[in-house]
Design an enzyme around this catalytic site. Structure first.
Site, short mmCIF file in Angstrom:
data_model
loop_
_atom_site.label_atom_id
_atom_site.label_comp_id
_atom_site.label_asym_id
_atom_site.label_seq_id
_atom_site.Cartn_x
_atom_site.Cartn_y
_atom_site.Cartn_z
N ASP A 85 0.69 -1.38 -0.34
CA ASP A 85 -0.13 -0.09 -0.42
C ASP A 85 1.26 1.63 -0.07
O ASP A 85 2.09 1.35 0.12
CB ASP A 85 -1.08 -0.17 1.36
CG ASP A 85 -2.26 0.74 0.78
OD1 ASP A 85 -2.71 1.66 0.29
OD2 ASP A 85 -3.20 0.04 1.11
N LYS A 112 -4.87 3.45 -10.89
CA LYS A 112 -4.66 1.53 -11.77
C LYS A 112 -3.26 1.71 -12.04
O LYS A 112 -2.58 1.21 -12.30
CB LYS A 112 -6.03 1.15 -12.02
CG LYS A 112 -7.25 0.55 -11.34
CD LYS A 112 -8.02 -0.39 -11.70
CE LYS A 112 -9.16 -0.25 -11.28
NZ LYS A 112 -8.57 -1.06 -9.78
N HIS A 169 -11.23 -10.78 -11.17
CA HIS A 169 -12.45 -10.39 -10.05
C HIS A 169 -13.21 -10.97 -9.49
O HIS A 169 -13.58 -11.84 -9.29
CB HIS A 169 -13.14 -9.70 -11.74
CG HIS A 169 -14.77 -9.03 -10.64
ND1 HIS A 169 -16.41 -9.24 -11.35
CD2 HIS A 169 -14.58 -8.27 -9.31
CE1 HIS A 169 -16.50 -8.28 -10.59
NE2 HIS A 169 -15.88 -7.90 -9.70
#
Length: 416
Positions: A36, A100, A143
């Site tokens: 992160d 992204k 997904h």
């Protein structure tokens, strides 16, 4: 191609989804690198795994030693070079193309030349995201669904350039974490998000029309869905629905979104800061103690209020189920789906579509394509062009065909 043994998976984005993907991956005995923006955020993501596995220990479903082993498999970092030895990297950052793109750019500077890169995007086309990756053949959509630890389905999305190695790796990974995969072709929203989006949108539009919120929710459950559309939107996040709508409008123009839904979501997210279950404020309130309850302020968002006794409940059910089945037929017509069984399995495992029906395409077959088209025409006349039946349905109705009768032989006959 022989099965690959995935030993180490990198996950970029330690928020709600990324943290949960890390948990199920570590649970399968695979080492995880959780990345992160800073170490504290990554550690917060790891804490999600600690909470989930501790719940299992408290229920007697896991031992303290198993908890320690699982947590030891999750390494946190803010440094992308930590991804160097990963076999697979999955991004699970915000549903924003620019975010992204930046993550993809950073990741590919650190990962090996043969590493497969997966995107956990809910709606953004994989082919367009792969355009920012140095080798689009190694880029694929993976997904997941919320809550990741409970939903058994994973939707694998093939971009135009996705290669066999990427597909094989994604399938091996999904099998390793003990989930059920379906494989679909690229499109905005793919299959599951497109269909779920129609269910949620229909709930939003009913709310805008003045249908009492409790009636919307009760009818959704009575129709066979696990939760009403408003509760489902809270689960997947109301602000995510808003981000998806904004991205759709930015990419396709104002005509691609419903102005009534846009007004409702803008009020909920931008003005009321109601993001869903994750901040305990959505279409429902989530008190610290006691069950969730519909937010009383929803009444203030309804310009008109319909008399409950004047509302046709069966029509509401037809709207909620019919719009999902119709969107599935469109996906089949567009070759996003190529297998009727995967459509049905995906609809039941992914978003709990009325299990008694057998799935979205079986729902149409059960009713009969001709009858389904007639119902769509009635709803189109009353509710608008979103219920306009797909050309494939018109052709099948004219010939007296069914989906399983026409397409199920061999399992993968194309909807040509």
């Amino acid at each position: 191609m022989p099965p690959s043994r995935i030993k180490r998976v990198g996950i970029i984005g330690a928020g709600f989804m990324g943290a949960s993907v890390g948990y199920v991956t570590a649970q399968a005995g695979i080492d995880v690198v959780l990345i992160d923006q800073n170490k504290a955020s990554a550690d917060k993501g790891k804490a999600v795994s600690e909470k989930l596995i501790t719940e299992q220990v408290n229920r007697g479903h896991a031992s303290p030693a198993e908890r320690d082993a699982l947590l030891a498999r999750i390494n946190t970092s803010a440094d992308y070079t930590s991804l160097i030895n990963c076999d697979l990297v999955i991004e699970a950052v915000f549903e924003n193309r620019d975010v992204k793109r930046e993550v993809i750019k950073k990741a590919q500077e650190s990962i090996g030349s043969n590493v497969i890169f997966g995107s956990n995007t809910s709606t953004l086309p994989i082919t367009s995201l792969a355009g920012d990756f140095k080798d689009p053949a190694r880029f694929i959509g993976i997904h997941f669904f919320s809550p990741v630890e409970k939903v058994m389905l994973v939707e694998i999305i093939l971009g135009k350039s996705t290669g066999d190695a990427a597909l094989a790796t994604a399938m091996d990974y999904v099998q390793a974490i003990r989930k059920t995969p379906i494989v679909v072709n690229d499109s905005r929203g793919f299959y599951t998000s497109r269909v779920v989006g129609t269910y949620i949108r229909e709930g939003h539009l009913m709310l805008s029309e003045g249908v009492p919120p409790a009636m919307i929710e009760n009818v959704g459950r009575a129709a066979g869905m696990p939760v009403g559309p408003l509760a489902l939107n809270d689960e997947v996040a109301v602000d995510l629905a808003w981000k998806i709508l904004e991205a759709t409008e930015a990419d396709l123009g104002r005509q691609a979104v419903d102005a009534r839904q846009k007004a409702l979501l803008e009020q909920m997210v931008e003005k009321q800061q109601r993001f869903g279950r994750k901040n305990r404020k959505g279409f429902y309130d989530y008190p610290e103690k006691g069950p969730k309850r519909l937010w009383p302020g929803l009444a203030d968002l309804q310009p008109n209020k319909l008399d409950p006794d004047s509302i046709d409940v069966d029509e509401l059910k037809q709207r909620l189920l019919g719009i999902q089945a119709l969107e599935t037929a469109r996906c089949f017509e567009e070759h996003v789906l190529t297998d009727v069984r995967e459509a049905d399995v995906g609809s039941i495992l992914g978003f709990g579509f009325a299990p008694y029906s057998g799935g979205t395409l079986s729902y149409i077959d059960m009713m009969g394509v001709k009858q389904f088209v007639e119902e769509c025409r009635k709803l189109e006349a009353k509710c608008g062009e979103r219920f306009n039946p797909a050309q494939l349905l018109l052709d099948m109705a004219a010939k007296g065909e069914s989906f399983y009768g026409r397409f199920a032989s061999g399992g993968h006959e194309k909807a040509a």
